[in-house]
Design a protein around this motif. Structure first.
Motif, PDB file in Angstrom:
ATOM      1  N   LEU A  94       0.828  -1.210   0.000  1.00  0.00           N
ATOM      2  CA  LEU A  94       0.000   0.000   0.000  1.00  0.00           C
ATOM      3  C   LEU A  94       0.865   1.264   0.000  1.00  0.00           C
ATOM      4  O   LEU A  94       0.592   2.209  -0.753  1.00  0.00           O
TER       5      LEU A  94
ATOM      6  N   ILE B  93       0.980   4.035  -3.010  1.00  0.00           N
ATOM      7  CA  ILE B  93       0.720   5.456  -2.784  1.00  0.00           C
ATOM      8  C   ILE B  93       1.878   6.302  -3.294  1.00  0.00           C
ATOM      9  O   ILE B  93       1.684   7.336  -3.949  1.00  0.00           O
TER      10      ILE B  93
ATOM     11  N   ILE C 121      -0.786  -3.731  -8.501  1.00  0.00           N
ATOM     12  CA  ILE C 121      -1.592  -4.745  -7.813  1.00  0.00           C
ATOM     13  C   ILE C 121      -1.251  -6.138  -8.321  1.00  0.00           C
ATOM     14  O   ILE C 121      -1.065  -7.081  -7.541  1.00  0.00           O
TER      15      ILE C 121
ATOM     16  N   PHE D  43      -8.697  -2.981  -2.914  1.00  0.00           N
ATOM     17  CA  PHE D  43      -7.421  -2.257  -2.955  1.00  0.00           C
ATOM     18  C   PHE D  43      -7.539  -1.034  -3.854  1.00  0.00           C
ATOM     19  O   PHE D  43      -7.054   0.054  -3.510  1.00  0.00           O
TER      20      PHE D  43
ATOM     21  N   ALA E 124      -9.446   1.570  -2.063  1.00  0.00           N
ATOM     22  CA  ALA E 124      -8.626   2.214  -1.035  1.00  0.00           C
ATOM     23  C   ALA E 124      -7.711   3.274  -1.651  1.00  0.00           C
ATOM     24  O   ALA E 124      -7.551   4.369  -1.095  1.00  0.00           O
ATOM     25  N   LEU E 125      -7.106   2.968  -2.805  1.00  0.00           N
ATOM     26  CA  LEU E 125      -6.246   3.955  -3.465  1.00  0.00           C
ATOM     27  C   LEU E 125      -7.046   5.186  -3.894  1.00  0.00           C
ATOM     28  O   LEU E 125      -6.596   6.323  -3.723  1.00  0.00           O
TER      29      LEU E 125
END
Length: 330
Positions: free
Chosen positions: A168, A172, A199, A264, A267-268
C-alpha cells in the motif's frame, strides 16, 4: 449373424444390437459436468455467480443504461441542491424516478450514473490485475514446484520478499508521482495501467504458493512418471500434464482474488492516489462522501453498498466454486 439374447427366462428374445443400442444411452459425466451439478445445488453460490455476471453486463452497458435511466455522470444539477446547506433537496439525497440513487451535494451529479461508471473502473482494474497475478504466479509456482532444488529455493525466497513488501505504501508513493504522460499513455489510461501493474505484480506470490504446493504433489503422481519414461520434455509435462490439473485451484483462487483487488483499488481512490476526478470511481465517491456523512449520510450509501455487494458476491461464488471443484475441502 448374432444370436438373439433372451431378456427373461421363457420370455421374448431380442437381438444383441437392440441391447447395445439401449446401453449407448447411458453416458458418463465429465468432471466439468459433475462440478456444475454440485454448483447448481449450492443456491447461495449460484446467486453470487449470477450477480457477478449481472454486474459485468451492467458495467459493459453502463452508457446505454445511463442513457435510458439516468443522466451523464459529470452533468451538474444544482437546482436540486439547497443553496444554503448545499445538500440535496428532498429525503434520501433527493431520490426520485429521475435520479434513482439521488444526487451529490453541492453540484447535484447523478449518483446512479456515477455508480455505474465507477463499476467499469473497479472491475477493469480488478480483472486485469488478477490476470497479471495469475499469469506470473502460475508460471513461477509451477516451475518452482516441478524442478525443485535451487530454482525452488530462489523462487520461494522471492515470494517471501514480495509478501513482506509494504504494497500500500509503495502504491501510494508510485501512483502519486507518475507523470501526466509515459509509455504512450496519458491521463486516466496511464493511472489505470500503473495501478494494474502494481496490484498484479506484487500479488502474484499468493497464487504462486498455492500452485507450487499443488505441483509438488502432482509431480510424484504416476502419470508424470509415465510421461518421463516416454521421453517427454519438461516443457511438455508442464504444459500438457501439470497445467490442466491446476486449472481448478487457479480458477478458484482467481475468483477470491478479484474482490481483494476491488477493495485495494477503492482504497487507493479513497486516499486520492487512484483514478482522478472527475472520473467516477467507488473509492473516490466514498472519499468525497466522508466530508458530508454528518449532514448527508445518504451520499456514501450507493458507492459503499456497491462495493459491499460486489465483494460479497465474488466471495460467495468463489467459495461455492471451490466446494464444487474439490468437495474434499468442505
Amino acid at each position: 449373424m448374432s444370436s438373439p439374447v433372451e431378456l427373461e427366462p421363457g420370455g421374448a428374445m431380442a437381438p444383441p444390437e437392440a441391447v447395445l443400442e439401449g446401453a449407448k444411452r447411458i453416458e458418463g459425466r465429465s468432471l466439468g459436468q459433475i462440478a456444475w451439478m454440485r454448483l447448481k445445488r449450492d443456491k447461495v453460490a449460484l446467486a453470487g455467480g449470477i450477480f457477478v455476471i449481472f454486474l459485468v453486463v451492467v458495467a459493459i452497458l453502463a452508457p446505454v443504461i445511463v442513457g435510458l435511466l439516468g443522466h451523464p455522470p459529470d452533468e451538474f444539477h444544482q437546482e436540486l441542491v439547497d443553496a444554503n446547506t448545499q445538500i440535496p433537496i428532498g429525503p434520501y439525497g433527493g431520490v426520485s424516478w429521475d435520479f434513482l440513487f439521488g444526487v451529490e451535494p453541492v453540484n447535484g451529479r447523478d449518483l446512479f450514473s456515477r455508480v455505474l461508471y465507477g463499476s467499469q473502473i473497479s472491475l477493469l482494474i480488478a480483472f486485469f490485475a488478477t490476470l497479471v497475478s495469475v499469469v506470473i504466479g502460475t508460471t513461477l509456482g509451477i516451475i518452482a514446484g516441478y524442478f525443485g532444488g535451487g530454482i525452488d529455493s530462489f523462487i520461494s525466497r522471492l515470494m517471501d520478499i514480495f509478501l513482506a513488501f509494504p504494497l500500500l505504501l509503495f502504491a501510494i508513493a508510485l501512483v502519486g508521482v507518475i507523470p501526466d504522460q509515459a509509455f504512450g499513455l496519458k491521463g486516466d489510461s496511464l493511472r489505470i495501467a500503473v495501478i494494474v501493474f502494481i496490484i498484479g505484480f506484487f500479488n502474484w506470490p499468493y497464487i504462486g504458493r498455492i500452485v507450487r504446493g499443488q505441483t509438488l504433489s502432482l509431480r510424484e503422481r504416476e502419470f508424470i512418471d509415465a510421461s518421463r519414461s516416454l521421453g517427454a520434455r519438461a516443457t511438455y509435462i508442464l504444459r500438457k500434464d501439470l497445467l490442466p490439473n491446476l486449472i481448478a485451484p487457479i480458477l478458484v483462487y482467481a475468483t477470491l482474488l478479484i474482490p481483494t483487488n476491488i477493495l485495494f483499488e477503492a482504497a487507493l481512490s479513497y486516499l486520492g492516489v487512484g483514478v482522478q476526478a472527475p472520473r467516477a470511481t467507488w473509492g473516490g465517491m466514498l472519499s468525497d462522501a466522508a466530508t458530508w456523512y454528518q449532514i448527508d449520510p445518504w451520499f456514501m450509501i450507493p458507492a459503499g453498498m456497491a462495493i459491499f455487494v460486489t465483494v460479497l458476491a465474488f466471495n460467495l461464488f468463489g467459495d461455492g466454486l471451490r466446494d464444487a471443484l474439490d468437495p474434499r475441502t468442505r
